[in-house]
Write a protein that holds these residues in place. Sequence first.
Motif, PDB file in Angstrom:
ATOM      1  N   ILE A   1      54.632 -46.437  29.229  1.00  0.00           N
ATOM      2  CA  ILE A   1      54.134 -45.057  29.248  1.00  0.00           C
ATOM      3  C   ILE A   1      55.051 -44.152  28.429  1.00  0.00           C
ATOM      4  O   ILE A   1      54.589 -43.284  27.685  1.00  0.00           O
ATOM      5  CB  ILE A   1      54.003 -44.526  30.695  1.00  0.00           C
ATOM      6  CG1 ILE A   1      52.981 -45.350  31.478  1.00  0.00           C
ATOM      7  CG2 ILE A   1      53.599 -43.049  30.687  1.00  0.00           C
ATOM      8  CD1 ILE A   1      52.864 -44.941  32.938  1.00  0.00           C
ATOM      9  N   GLY A   2      56.371 -44.358  28.571  1.00  0.00           N
ATOM     10  CA  GLY A   2      57.318 -43.544  27.818  1.00  0.00           C
ATOM     11  C   GLY A   2      57.213 -43.769  26.320  1.00  0.00           C
ATOM     12  O   GLY A   2      57.415 -42.846  25.523  1.00  0.00           O
ATOM     13  N   ARG A   3      56.863 -44.977  25.926  1.00  0.00           N
ATOM     14  CA  ARG A   3      56.739 -45.299  24.493  1.00  0.00           C
ATOM     15  C   ARG A   3      55.428 -44.800  23.910  1.00  0.00           C
ATOM     16  O   ARG A   3      55.396 -44.162  22.857  1.00  0.00           O
ATOM     17  CB  ARG A   3      56.843 -46.815  24.312  1.00  0.00           C
ATOM     18  CG  ARG A   3      56.777 -47.296  22.865  1.00  0.00           C
ATOM     19  CD  ARG A   3      56.599 -48.800  22.801  1.00  0.00           C
ATOM     20  NE  ARG A   3      55.331 -49.188  23.416  1.00  0.00           N
ATOM     21  CZ  ARG A   3      55.047 -50.428  23.810  1.00  0.00           C
ATOM     22  NH1 ARG A   3      55.937 -51.390  23.671  1.00  0.00           N
ATOM     23  NH2 ARG A   3      53.865 -50.708  24.354  1.00  0.00           N
ATOM     24  N   ASP A   4      54.313 -45.091  24.610  1.00  0.00           N
ATOM     25  CA  ASP A   4      52.986 -44.775  24.068  1.00  0.00           C
ATOM     26  C   ASP A   4      52.460 -43.406  24.481  1.00  0.00           C
ATOM     27  O   ASP A   4      51.507 -42.910  23.878  1.00  0.00           O
ATOM     28  CB  ASP A   4      51.985 -45.854  24.497  1.00  0.00           C
ATOM     29  CG  ASP A   4      52.317 -47.214  23.890  1.00  0.00           C
ATOM     30  OD1 ASP A   4      53.241 -47.288  23.048  1.00  0.00           O
ATOM     31  OD2 ASP A   4      51.684 -48.207  24.264  1.00  0.00           O
ATOM     32  N   LYS A   5      53.027 -42.826  25.535  1.00  0.00           N
ATOM     33  CA  LYS A   5      52.684 -41.486  26.008  1.00  0.00           C
ATOM     34  C   LYS A   5      51.178 -41.256  26.212  1.00  0.00           C
ATOM     35  O   LYS A   5      50.607 -40.308  25.664  1.00  0.00           O
ATOM     36  CB  LYS A   5      53.247 -40.428  25.053  1.00  0.00           C
ATOM     37  CG  LYS A   5      54.766 -40.487  24.905  1.00  0.00           C
ATOM     38  CD  LYS A   5      55.275 -39.477  23.904  1.00  0.00           C
ATOM     39  CE  LYS A   5      56.787 -39.496  23.809  1.00  0.00           C
ATOM     40  NZ  LYS A   5      57.373 -40.810  23.522  1.00  0.00           N
TER      41      LYS A   5
ATOM     42  N   GLU B   1      47.988 -39.757  27.450  1.00  0.00           N
ATOM     43  CA  GLU B   1      47.820 -38.380  27.932  1.00  0.00           C
ATOM     44  C   GLU B   1      47.498 -38.308  29.431  1.00  0.00           C
ATOM     45  O   GLU B   1      47.929 -37.398  30.131  1.00  0.00           O
ATOM     46  CB  GLU B   1      46.710 -37.699  27.130  1.00  0.00           C
ATOM     47  CG  GLU B   1      46.550 -36.226  27.427  1.00  0.00           C
ATOM     48  CD  GLU B   1      45.513 -35.568  26.527  1.00  0.00           C
ATOM     49  OE1 GLU B   1      44.956 -34.548  26.948  1.00  0.00           O
ATOM     50  OE2 GLU B   1      45.270 -36.096  25.420  1.00  0.00           O
TER      51      GLU B   1
ATOM     52  N   TYR C   1      51.245 -39.634  31.165  1.00  0.00           N
ATOM     53  CA  TYR C   1      52.608 -39.392  30.701  1.00  0.00           C
ATOM     54  C   TYR C   1      53.218 -38.121  31.270  1.00  0.00           C
ATOM     55  O   TYR C   1      52.633 -37.052  31.216  1.00  0.00           O
ATOM     56  CB  TYR C   1      52.637 -39.338  29.171  1.00  0.00           C
ATOM     57  CG  TYR C   1      54.011 -39.069  28.616  1.00  0.00           C
ATOM     58  CD1 TYR C   1      55.054 -39.966  28.845  1.00  0.00           C
ATOM     59  CD2 TYR C   1      54.280 -37.920  27.881  1.00  0.00           C
ATOM     60  CE1 TYR C   1      56.327 -39.730  28.347  1.00  0.00           C
ATOM     61  CE2 TYR C   1      55.536 -37.678  27.368  1.00  0.00           C
ATOM     62  CZ  TYR C   1      56.563 -38.578  27.606  1.00  0.00           C
ATOM     63  OH  TYR C   1      57.821 -38.335  27.119  1.00  0.00           O
ATOM     64  N   ASN C   2      54.401 -38.284  31.822  1.00  0.00           N
ATOM     65  CA  ASN C   2      55.198 -37.165  32.316  1.00  0.00           C
ATOM     66  C   ASN C   2      56.626 -37.426  31.856  1.00  0.00           C
ATOM     67  O   ASN C   2      57.275 -38.354  32.333  1.00  0.00           O
ATOM     68  CB  ASN C   2      55.128 -37.071  33.842  1.00  0.00           C
ATOM     69  CG  ASN C   2      55.849 -35.859  34.396  1.00  0.00           C
ATOM     70  OD1 ASN C   2      56.960 -35.550  33.997  1.00  0.00           O
ATOM     71  ND2 ASN C   2      55.211 -35.172  35.343  1.00  0.00           N
ATOM     72  N   SER C   3      57.106 -36.638  30.911  1.00  0.00           N
ATOM     73  CA  SER C   3      58.401 -36.895  30.290  1.00  0.00           C
ATOM     74  C   SER C   3      59.559 -36.850  31.284  1.00  0.00           C
ATOM     75  O   SER C   3      60.622 -37.418  31.027  1.00  0.00           O
ATOM     76  CB  SER C   3      58.653 -35.887  29.166  1.00  0.00           C
ATOM     77  OG  SER C   3      58.669 -34.561  29.692  1.00  0.00           O
TER      78      SER C   3
ATOM     79  N   HIS D   1      58.623 -40.762  33.126  1.00  0.00           N
ATOM     80  CA  HIS D   1      58.290 -41.972  32.367  1.00  0.00           C
ATOM     81  C   HIS D   1      59.226 -42.179  31.184  1.00  0.00           C
ATOM     82  O   HIS D   1      59.610 -41.235  30.501  1.00  0.00           O
ATOM     83  CB  HIS D   1      56.839 -41.907  31.889  1.00  0.00           C
ATOM     84  CG  HIS D   1      55.870 -41.802  33.014  1.00  0.00           C
ATOM     85  ND1 HIS D   1      54.855 -40.875  33.044  1.00  0.00           N
ATOM     86  CD2 HIS D   1      55.780 -42.505  34.176  1.00  0.00           C
ATOM     87  CE1 HIS D   1      54.165 -41.012  34.166  1.00  0.00           C
ATOM     88  NE2 HIS D   1      54.715 -41.995  34.870  1.00  0.00           N
TER      89      HIS D   1
END
Length: 197
Positions: free
Chosen positions: A126-130, A132, A135-137, A140
Motif C-alpha cells: 500500500i505504501g509503494r502503490d498508494k 486511493e 492509502y494513509n501515509s 501505510h
Amino acid sequence: MMFEYITHYYYTVPFRSLSALSRTEAMKVMEELCDDSPIFERFKEPVQYWENRLEAENWLLNGFKEKGGAPKDKYPIYSVLGTADWIENYTLSEGLDVKLLRIPLSLFSDKDVSFTLPDSMVSFWIGRDKPEEYYNSKYHGQIFTLSEVKTMMTTDLLNKFQLLIPKGTIPYIEAQIWNHEIAMNYYKSQILNSNQR
C-alpha cells in the motif's frame, strides 16, 4: 488502549519461517501447504510470493535499523499485537490445530521489535502503490517502534482500523521480533513451568 503482549501463532513448532530456508526449500514448503484456505492461498503463486516477501523483508530490516532498531537476526519472527480474533475464530471453526504463544511486551525494547499496520507485506504494498481507496501515509509504508505503537494505540485507531486495510486482508497489527532469543527463551520458560506443575 494498549496491549500487554504479542501473540505468535504456529502449528507444530514455534518460530519457523520461510525466510530461514533456501529458495528451493521454501518453494517445496509452499507447494505442500498451498490450499484454498484464506491462510495458505497466498502460496498459490509461490515464486511471486517469495519475491514479494524478500522485497518486503528487506524494506522491514532497513526501515527498522533507520528507526534505531538493533536486529540480532536476519529475518523477523512474525507475531501480532494483542490477538488476531479472525485467525483464532477461523482456525477453530475449521478444526485446525493452531497453537499460540503470548509473549509479554515488557520483554522487548525498541531495539528488539517492530510493528506494521496491517501485515508488513500489505503495508509495504500500500505504501509503494498508494491505492486511493486505502492509502494513509500516517500508517501505510511505515515501520513503528514499540514506543510509537504505545503512543498510537488509541480507541480512535482501533475504530477506523477496518478502513485502513484492503478487503480480504486479515485485520491485525503485525509485530516483527528481530531478537529471536528473547522469544525462544520465553517459550522455553513456559514449557519448563508447565512441566513442573
